[in-house]
Scaffold this motif. Structure first.
Motif, PDB file in Angstrom:
ATOM      1  N   THR A  25       1.024  -1.114   0.191  1.00  0.00           N
ATOM      2  CA  THR A  25       0.082  -0.322  -0.063  1.00  0.00           C
ATOM      3  C   THR A  25       1.187   1.286  -0.129  1.00  0.00           C
ATOM      4  OG1 THR A  25      -1.607  -1.338   1.164  1.00  0.00           O
ATOM      5  CG2 THR A  25      -1.695   1.194   1.671  1.00  0.00           C
ATOM      6  N   ALA A  50      -2.580   0.498  -4.177  1.00  0.00           N
ATOM      7  CA  ALA A  50      -2.224  -1.035  -3.445  1.00  0.00           C
ATOM      8  C   ALA A  50      -2.133  -1.818  -5.029  1.00  0.00           C
ATOM      9  CB  ALA A  50      -2.972  -1.385  -2.486  1.00  0.00           C
ATOM     10  N   CYS A 103       2.812  -1.025   4.678  1.00  0.00           N
ATOM     11  CA  CYS A 103       2.115   0.182   3.680  1.00  0.00           C
ATOM     12  C   CYS A 103       3.578   1.135   4.043  1.00  0.00           C
ATOM     13  CB  CYS A 103       1.454   0.886   4.610  1.00  0.00           C
ATOM     14  SG  CYS A 103       0.802   2.091   4.218  1.00  0.00           S
ATOM     15  N   GLU A 138      -7.481   2.039   5.887  1.00  0.00           N
ATOM     16  CA  GLU A 138      -6.419   3.293   4.646  1.00  0.00           C
ATOM     17  C   GLU A 138      -6.646   4.675   5.169  1.00  0.00           C
ATOM     18  OE1 GLU A 138      -8.101   2.212  -0.038  1.00  0.00           O
ATOM     19  OE2 GLU A 138      -9.073   3.259   1.747  1.00  0.00           O
TER      20      GLU A 138
END
Length: 157
Positions: A25, A50, A103, A138
């Motif tokens: 991500t 992503a 991420c 998110e």
């Protein structure tokens, strides 16, 4: 984008059983306090960029590839933001999947955002103070990417 060949090869052997994959991500932040988002073709929702890590691919390299493939923006990875095991899920065809997601905070270096593949309906910069409806996960990724500390967030229990 079609399902990667390595996933199709695995599915030929395991069918719809749970498949553990490495997900990526991107929280791409520009100097105008905006985040790069894509409007997904599969569900119409706005989302962070992503994708799936290819076998043998380094995570930062794979994420830069995903950002460019989906948005036409070239970016550099600044730091790891979080490492998280996401809940299991399933696709409409019955495939079961679970992601270990990495991420990263990224910064754009060139390119204007545009739809660059069939996974997105729209791509654009969104002001951090006027975001569309994003998932709690998110929003947490964005919050963690904006934190001043360099340490990634991860579960300890």
């Amino acid at each position: 984008m079609p399902t990667p060949k390595f996933v199709l090869d695995l599915r030929a052997k395991i069918g719809h059983d749970l498949l553990w994959l490495s997900g990526l991500t991107a929280v791409v932040l520009n100097d105008a306090d905006e985040v790069l988002l894509v409007r997904r073709a599969d569900n119409g929702r706005w989302s962070l960029v992503a994708g799936i890590l290819e076998p043998g691919e380094q995570p930062a390299v794979g994420l830069v590839r995903e950002i460019q493939e989906e948005t036409a923006v070239e970016a550099v990875v600044e730091r790891l933001v979080s490492v998280e095991s996401l809940p299991p899920g399933s696709y409409p065809n019955g495939d079961q999947v679970q992601f270990l997601d990495l991420c990263f905070r990224c910064h754009p270096v060139r390119g204007e955002p545009r739809v660059n593949d069939d996974e997105s309906l729209d791509v654009r910069w969104w002001p951090l103070d006027d975001l569309p409806d994003l998932t709690d996960r998110e929003l947490a990724c964005i919050k963690n990417a904006l934190s001043p500390g360099p340490e990634p967030v991860f579960a300890t229990s």
